[in-house]
Design a protein around this motif. Structure first.
Motif, PDB file in Angstrom:
ATOM      1  N   SER A   7      46.247  29.795  45.331  1.00 14.20           N
ATOM      2  CA  SER A   7      46.504  28.897  44.201  1.00 14.20           C
ATOM      3  C   SER A   7      45.392  28.946  43.157  1.00 14.20           C
ATOM      4  O   SER A   7      45.469  28.254  42.148  1.00 14.20           O
ATOM      5  N   CYS A   8      44.349  29.758  43.381  1.00 13.56           N
ATOM      6  CA  CYS A   8      43.217  29.857  42.440  1.00 13.56           C
ATOM      7  C   CYS A   8      43.576  30.775  41.278  1.00 13.56           C
ATOM      8  O   CYS A   8      44.290  31.769  41.442  1.00 13.56           O
ATOM      9  N   SER A   9      43.025  30.438  40.130  1.00  9.92           N
ATOM     10  CA  SER A   9      43.232  31.296  38.965  1.00  9.92           C
ATOM     11  C   SER A   9      42.299  32.503  39.065  1.00  9.92           C
ATOM     12  O   SER A   9      41.368  32.536  39.875  1.00  9.92           O
ATOM     13  N   MET A  10      42.529  33.465  38.212  1.00  5.65           N
ATOM     14  CA  MET A  10      41.702  34.672  38.189  1.00  5.65           C
ATOM     15  C   MET A  10      40.249  34.312  37.869  1.00  5.65           C
ATOM     16  O   MET A  10      39.319  34.855  38.474  1.00  5.65           O
ATOM     17  N   GLU A  11      40.051  33.385  36.961  1.00  3.69           N
ATOM     18  CA  GLU A  11      38.701  32.959  36.586  1.00  3.69           C
ATOM     19  C   GLU A  11      37.979  32.311  37.773  1.00  3.69           C
ATOM     20  O   GLU A  11      36.800  32.573  38.025  1.00  3.69           O
ATOM     21  N   GLU A  12      38.678  31.478  38.529  1.00  5.81           N
ATOM     22  CA  GLU A  12      38.085  30.835  39.705  1.00  5.81           C
ATOM     23  C   GLU A  12      37.710  31.869  40.764  1.00  5.81           C
ATOM     24  O   GLU A  12      36.654  31.783  41.392  1.00  5.81           O
ATOM     25  N   LEU A  13      38.586  32.844  40.939  1.00  4.41           N
ATOM     26  CA  LEU A  13      38.300  33.906  41.912  1.00  4.41           C
ATOM     27  C   LEU A  13      37.063  34.714  41.498  1.00  4.41           C
ATOM     28  O   LEU A  13      36.245  35.082  42.338  1.00  4.41           O
ATOM     29  N   GLN A  14      36.925  34.975  40.207  1.00  7.26           N
ATOM     30  CA  GLN A  14      35.753  35.711  39.725  1.00  7.26           C
ATOM     31  C   GLN A  14      34.471  34.901  39.918  1.00  7.26           C
ATOM     32  O   GLN A  14      33.431  35.441  40.263  1.00  7.26           O
TER      33      GLN A  14
END
Length: 87
Positions: A7-14
């Motif tokens: 459920s994490c966005s790409m920005e959160e994953l980065q």
């Protein structure tokens, strides 16, 4: 532990990736420091034992200044004074 990352966005994953990379870097730096400290401690242990042996060798050489440096330096010479007589 990686659960719930779907459920994490790409920005959160980065951001999580960057935090993990920083953490791994800190752990590696600490590990390297521990290894360096251990190596220094191990190097210090034999040094006090090596110094007296080297000193004994130096004293021995000072007491025998004309001693041969190695077995291969043995030289056989024949010195004749006067006329050489053949048998």
């Amino acid at each position: 532990m990686g659960e719930g990352l779907g459920s994490c966005s790409m920005e959160e994953l980065q951001q999580i990736e960057q935090q993990l990379e920083k953490s791994v870097s800190v752990v590696r730096a600490r590990k390297n420091q521990v290894y360096k400290n251990q190596i220094e401690q191990l190097k210090e242990k034999p040094q006090p034992q090596a110094k007296p042996a080297a000193k004994d060798h130096q004293i021995q050489r000072e007491n025998q200044p004309y001693a041969e440096s190695s077995p291969s330096s043995d030289v056989v010479t024949e010195l004749f004074i006067g006329l050489h007589r053949s048998n």
